[in-house]
Design a protein around this motif. Sequence first.
Motif, PDB file in Angstrom:
ATOM      1  N   UNK A  68     103.259 -51.997  68.094  1.00 47.44           N
ATOM      2  CA  UNK A  68     102.299 -51.017  67.575  1.00 47.44           C
ATOM      3  C   UNK A  68     101.164 -51.685  66.803  1.00 47.44           C
ATOM      4  N   UNK A  69     101.381 -52.892  66.320  1.00 49.77           N
ATOM      5  CA  UNK A  69     100.311 -53.609  65.607  1.00 49.77           C
ATOM      6  C   UNK A  69      99.140 -53.903  66.537  1.00 49.77           C
ATOM      7  N   UNK A  70      99.420 -54.069  67.821  1.00 49.24           N
ATOM      8  CA  UNK A  70      98.348 -54.357  68.782  1.00 49.24           C
ATOM      9  C   UNK A  70      97.573 -53.104  69.175  1.00 49.24           C
ATOM     10  N   UNK A  71      98.182 -51.944  69.028  1.00 46.14           N
ATOM     11  CA  UNK A  71      97.475 -50.719  69.401  1.00 46.14           C
ATOM     12  C   UNK A  71      96.884 -49.994  68.198  1.00 46.14           C
ATOM     13  N   UNK A  72      97.667 -49.827  67.147  1.00 48.99           N
ATOM     14  CA  UNK A  72      97.174 -49.056  66.007  1.00 48.99           C
ATOM     15  C   UNK A  72      96.790 -49.912  64.810  1.00 48.99           C
ATOM     16  N   UNK A  73      97.045 -51.181  64.867  1.00 49.64           N
ATOM     17  CA  UNK A  73      96.681 -52.054  63.763  1.00 49.64           C
ATOM     18  C   UNK A  73      97.838 -52.305  62.816  1.00 49.64           C
ATOM     19  N   UNK A  74      97.541 -53.079  61.804  1.00 45.44           N
ATOM     20  CA  UNK A  74      98.564 -53.463  60.838  1.00 45.44           C
ATOM     21  C   UNK A  74      97.918 -53.533  59.464  1.00 45.44           C
ATOM     22  N   UNK A  75      98.264 -52.616  58.595  1.00 44.85           N
ATOM     23  CA  UNK A  75      97.679 -52.607  57.255  1.00 44.85           C
ATOM     24  C   UNK A  75      96.183 -52.358  57.316  1.00 44.85           C
ATOM     25  N   UNK A  76      95.419 -53.294  56.776  1.00 40.07           N
ATOM     26  CA  UNK A  76      93.955 -53.158  56.778  1.00 40.07           C
ATOM     27  C   UNK A  76      93.311 -53.662  58.062  1.00 40.07           C
ATOM     28  N   UNK A  77      94.065 -54.359  58.892  1.00 42.64           N
ATOM     29  CA  UNK A  77      93.520 -54.947  60.118  1.00 42.64           C
ATOM     30  C   UNK A  77      93.693 -53.990  61.296  1.00 42.64           C
ATOM     31  N   UNK A  78      92.586 -53.641  61.970  1.00 43.49           N
ATOM     32  CA  UNK A  78      92.713 -52.768  63.145  1.00 43.49           C
ATOM     33  C   UNK A  78      93.347 -53.522  64.326  1.00 43.49           C
ATOM     34  N   UNK A  79      93.808 -52.753  65.304  1.00 45.29           N
ATOM     35  CA  UNK A  79      94.482 -53.348  66.463  1.00 45.29           C
ATOM     36  C   UNK A  79      93.611 -54.308  67.236  1.00 45.29           C
ATOM     37  N   UNK A  80      92.303 -54.012  67.368  1.00 43.00           N
ATOM     38  CA  UNK A  80      91.428 -54.910  68.124  1.00 43.00           C
ATOM     39  C   UNK A  80      91.286 -56.257  67.428  1.00 43.00           C
ATOM     40  N   UNK A  81      91.382 -56.279  66.083  1.00 40.23           N
ATOM     41  CA  UNK A  81      91.293 -57.548  65.363  1.00 40.23           C
ATOM     42  C   UNK A  81      92.550 -58.381  65.587  1.00 40.23           C
ATOM     43  N   UNK A  82      93.702 -57.720  65.610  1.00 42.10           N
ATOM     44  CA  UNK A  82      94.955 -58.430  65.904  1.00 42.10           C
ATOM     45  C   UNK A  82      94.891 -59.019  67.313  1.00 42.10           C
TER      46      UNK A  82
END
Length: 144
Positions: A68-82
């Motif tokens: 889910x970090x790749x689709x919705x992000x992780x914390x303050x970082x959006x998924x596209x940044x991951x």
Amino acid sequence: MTELAKQRPEYRNIHAFRDLPSYRWPLAALVSGMHRISGMIMFLLLPLVIWMFDTSVSSEISFGKFTSAFSSGLGFAPGWLIKLLTLGLIWGYLHHFIAGLRHLLMDMNHAAVTKEFGKSSAAVTLVASFGLTAILGAKLFGLY
């Protein structure tokens, strides 16, 4: 001293902003510099690699968090940044690996240390690393 050596400019102190932009890097030097940069990228993104490995193998719940970090992000970082950081890591690994094989080949076979081989092997390194990165990046961003 020969006449040719007298005509060449002599650089004793290179000014980074004045001299380096006009310097023409041979392809082999560019690949060698990129080899160092890719090593630095892998080192700087090592915490991301450790987090990715830890969350992907700990449990099913943590694997769901990982995906889910790749689709919705992780914390303050959006998924596209991951995904973009992961793409940088993919390129760094592929380029460092392929350029490392190139350097090992030149270390083992001293007959391969010529201008022609340096230029052609540098071109192969760039095409292979960017080509494989494009293929894996397309998979990462869901194009296939």
